[in-house]
Motif scaffolding. Sequence first.
Motif, PDB file in Angstrom:
ATOM      1  N   PRO A  65       0.833  -1.213   0.000  1.00  0.00           N
ATOM      2  CA  PRO A  65       0.000   0.000   0.000  1.00  0.00           C
ATOM      3  C   PRO A  65       0.860   1.253   0.000  1.00  0.00           C
ATOM      4  O   PRO A  65       1.955   1.280   0.574  1.00  0.00           O
ATOM      5  CB  PRO A  65      -0.802  -0.123   1.307  1.00  0.00           C
ATOM      6  CG  PRO A  65      -0.020  -1.068   2.154  1.00  0.00           C
ATOM      7  CD  PRO A  65       0.649  -2.021   1.214  1.00  0.00           C
ATOM      8  N   GLY A  66       0.389   2.277  -0.642  1.00  0.00           N
ATOM      9  CA  GLY A  66       1.152   3.509  -0.723  1.00  0.00           C
ATOM     10  C   GLY A  66       1.219   4.222   0.620  1.00  0.00           C
ATOM     11  O   GLY A  66       0.237   4.281   1.364  1.00  0.00           O
ATOM     12  N   GLU A  67       2.397   4.764   0.949  1.00  0.00           N
ATOM     13  CA  GLU A  67       2.553   5.522   2.187  1.00  0.00           C
ATOM     14  C   GLU A  67       1.672   6.760   2.197  1.00  0.00           C
ATOM     15  O   GLU A  67       1.251   7.240   3.258  1.00  0.00           O
ATOM     16  CB  GLU A  67       4.014   5.932   2.365  1.00  0.00           C
ATOM     17  CG  GLU A  67       4.961   4.801   2.752  1.00  0.00           C
ATOM     18  CD  GLU A  67       5.407   3.945   1.573  1.00  0.00           C
ATOM     19  OE1 GLU A  67       6.233   3.046   1.788  1.00  0.00           O
ATOM     20  OE2 GLU A  67       4.930   4.192   0.444  1.00  0.00           O
ATOM     21  N   GLY A  68       1.364   7.271   1.005  1.00  0.00           N
ATOM     22  CA  GLY A  68       0.522   8.468   0.918  1.00  0.00           C
ATOM     23  C   GLY A  68      -0.882   8.258   1.451  1.00  0.00           C
ATOM     24  O   GLY A  68      -1.524   9.223   1.896  1.00  0.00           O
ATOM     25  N   ALA A  69      -1.379   7.020   1.423  1.00  0.00           N
ATOM     26  CA  ALA A  69      -2.727   6.770   1.931  1.00  0.00           C
ATOM     27  C   ALA A  69      -2.806   7.040   3.428  1.00  0.00           C
ATOM     28  O   ALA A  69      -3.790   7.598   3.925  1.00  0.00           O
ATOM     29  CB  ALA A  69      -3.128   5.327   1.628  1.00  0.00           C
ATOM     30  N   VAL A  70      -1.773   6.646   4.154  1.00  0.00           N
ATOM     31  CA  VAL A  70      -1.735   6.910   5.598  1.00  0.00           C
ATOM     32  C   VAL A  70      -1.555   8.391   5.862  1.00  0.00           C
ATOM     33  O   VAL A  70      -2.207   8.966   6.746  1.00  0.00           O
ATOM     34  CB  VAL A  70      -0.605   6.097   6.263  1.00  0.00           C
ATOM     35  CG1 VAL A  70      -0.567   6.366   7.765  1.00  0.00           C
ATOM     36  CG2 VAL A  70      -0.777   4.616   6.002  1.00  0.00           C
ATOM     37  N   GLN A  71      -0.686   9.037   5.093  1.00  0.00           N
ATOM     38  CA  GLN A  71      -0.458  10.464   5.323  1.00  0.00           C
ATOM     39  C   GLN A  71      -1.716  11.279   5.057  1.00  0.00           C
ATOM     40  O   GLN A  71      -2.012  12.232   5.789  1.00  0.00           O
ATOM     41  CB  GLN A  71       0.684  10.962   4.443  1.00  0.00           C
ATOM     42  CG  GLN A  71       1.060  12.406   4.737  1.00  0.00           C
ATOM     43  CD  GLN A  71       2.294  12.867   3.996  1.00  0.00           C
ATOM     44  OE1 GLN A  71       2.177  13.350   2.864  1.00  0.00           O
ATOM     45  NE2 GLN A  71       3.454  12.737   4.621  1.00  0.00           N
ATOM     46  N   SER A  72      -2.471  10.904   4.043  1.00  0.00           N
ATOM     47  CA  SER A  72      -3.697  11.658   3.739  1.00  0.00           C
ATOM     48  C   SER A  72      -4.708  11.560   4.877  1.00  0.00           C
ATOM     49  O   SER A  72      -5.445  12.520   5.150  1.00  0.00           O
ATOM     50  CB  SER A  72      -4.312  11.153   2.436  1.00  0.00           C
ATOM     51  OG  SER A  72      -4.688   9.784   2.552  1.00  0.00           O
ATOM     52  N   LEU A  73      -4.743  10.403   5.561  1.00  0.00           N
ATOM     53  CA  LEU A  73      -5.636  10.264   6.710  1.00  0.00           C
ATOM     54  C   LEU A  73      -5.224  11.184   7.853  1.00  0.00           C
ATOM     55  O   LEU A  73      -6.063  11.822   8.487  1.00  0.00           O
ATOM     56  CB  LEU A  73      -5.651   8.806   7.191  1.00  0.00           C
ATOM     57  CG  LEU A  73      -6.301   7.790   6.269  1.00  0.00           C
ATOM     58  CD1 LEU A  73      -6.136   6.380   6.839  1.00  0.00           C
ATOM     59  CD2 LEU A  73      -7.781   8.099   6.070  1.00  0.00           C
ATOM     60  N   LEU A  74      -3.919  11.258   8.116  1.00  0.00           N
ATOM     61  CA  LEU A  74      -3.441  12.108   9.206  1.00  0.00           C
ATOM     62  C   LEU A  74      -3.612  13.587   8.882  1.00  0.00           C
ATOM     63  O   LEU A  74      -3.882  14.397   9.774  1.00  0.00           O
ATOM     64  CB  LEU A  74      -1.970  11.814   9.493  1.00  0.00           C
ATOM     65  CG  LEU A  74      -1.622  10.425  10.029  1.00  0.00           C
ATOM     66  CD1 LEU A  74      -0.111  10.308  10.260  1.00  0.00           C
ATOM     67  CD2 LEU A  74      -2.372  10.133  11.320  1.00  0.00           C
ATOM     68  N   MET A  75      -3.479  13.954   7.615  1.00  0.00           N
ATOM     69  CA  MET A  75      -3.513  15.360   7.236  1.00  0.00           C
ATOM     70  C   MET A  75      -4.921  15.902   7.073  1.00  0.00           C
ATOM     71  O   MET A  75      -5.100  17.074   6.707  1.00  0.00           O
ATOM     72  CB  MET A  75      -2.700  15.576   5.957  1.00  0.00           C
ATOM     73  CG  MET A  75      -1.213  15.343   6.154  1.00  0.00           C
ATOM     74  SD  MET A  75      -0.220  15.687   4.676  1.00  0.00           S
ATOM     75  CE  MET A  75      -0.499  17.438   4.466  1.00  0.00           C
TER      76      MET A  75
END
Length: 288
Positions: A65-75
């Motif tokens: 899974p892309g790391e960006g998916a987790v970052q988008s949730l936090l942001m």
Amino acid sequence: MYAGSEPADREPDSSARPPLVRELLLVVGLFVIYKLGRQAANGHVDEAYRNAGHVWDFERSVHLPGEGAVQSLLMHNETLIHLANTYYATVHFPATLLFLVWLYWRRPRHYIWSRRILAALTGAALALHLIFPLAPPRLLAAAGLVDTGQVYGPSVYGATPATDSMANQFAAMPSLHFGWAVMVAVGLIVATRSRWRWLWLLHPLVTLLVIVGTANHYWLDSIVVSALLAVAFAALRLPRTEPVRAHLPWLPTAGRPVPTPVPGTAEPAVPTGYAGARTYPASTGARR
């Protein structure tokens, strides 16, 4: 791992506790060696970025899974991403230090085992930092991720990674943030008996979401450190202790004299039909 080596309600075995001064010197020495080793890995900027591209392409090829998916949730929330940055900056070292201190005083045998695991894991990670310098995803343009520490704060790294003299920003592989968090959770689960002890697994879980969501580590960094930790667990097992045996009052124990009958009490008579009794003929002098 032997979870039942020391029950939670028993006093700690002080004989298993190593000298405090020696342990302080050992832990501080290992920390200094680790920091110097990370500094020695500085300067491999081009290689670190090249390796980052290889890691990113490998993760996509195996469909991680892309790391960006987790970052988008936090942001989605500025407070949430600020808390994630704070967790990354402030929890890592204090949590591990408190873990070792508590084990030293309350579970000395578990402390020795945990200290050996952490030392072996950290040494292996340092060697990998030297062999495989790696730029984190926040510095990789192809990842398209935000350096949340620099944008939202707080950050533990300098704004210019290539000249950062306080920390080596090109030592992302493997993630000791995640590895130490897993060791803290496993160590506390093994050393305690509370029914709530499994909640310690939240520490590595939150740590994993934080290090990925803040773009400080790839998924692969956590996978590699987990493999190193598994090898350490297999090679350095928690020593077993002798099981506690219940004392039976009618059985003599080593070093304790067998109780003698109380004076004035009669010995039980031996029945005449007892198989071990012997009868003797009258003496010849009696017949005379």
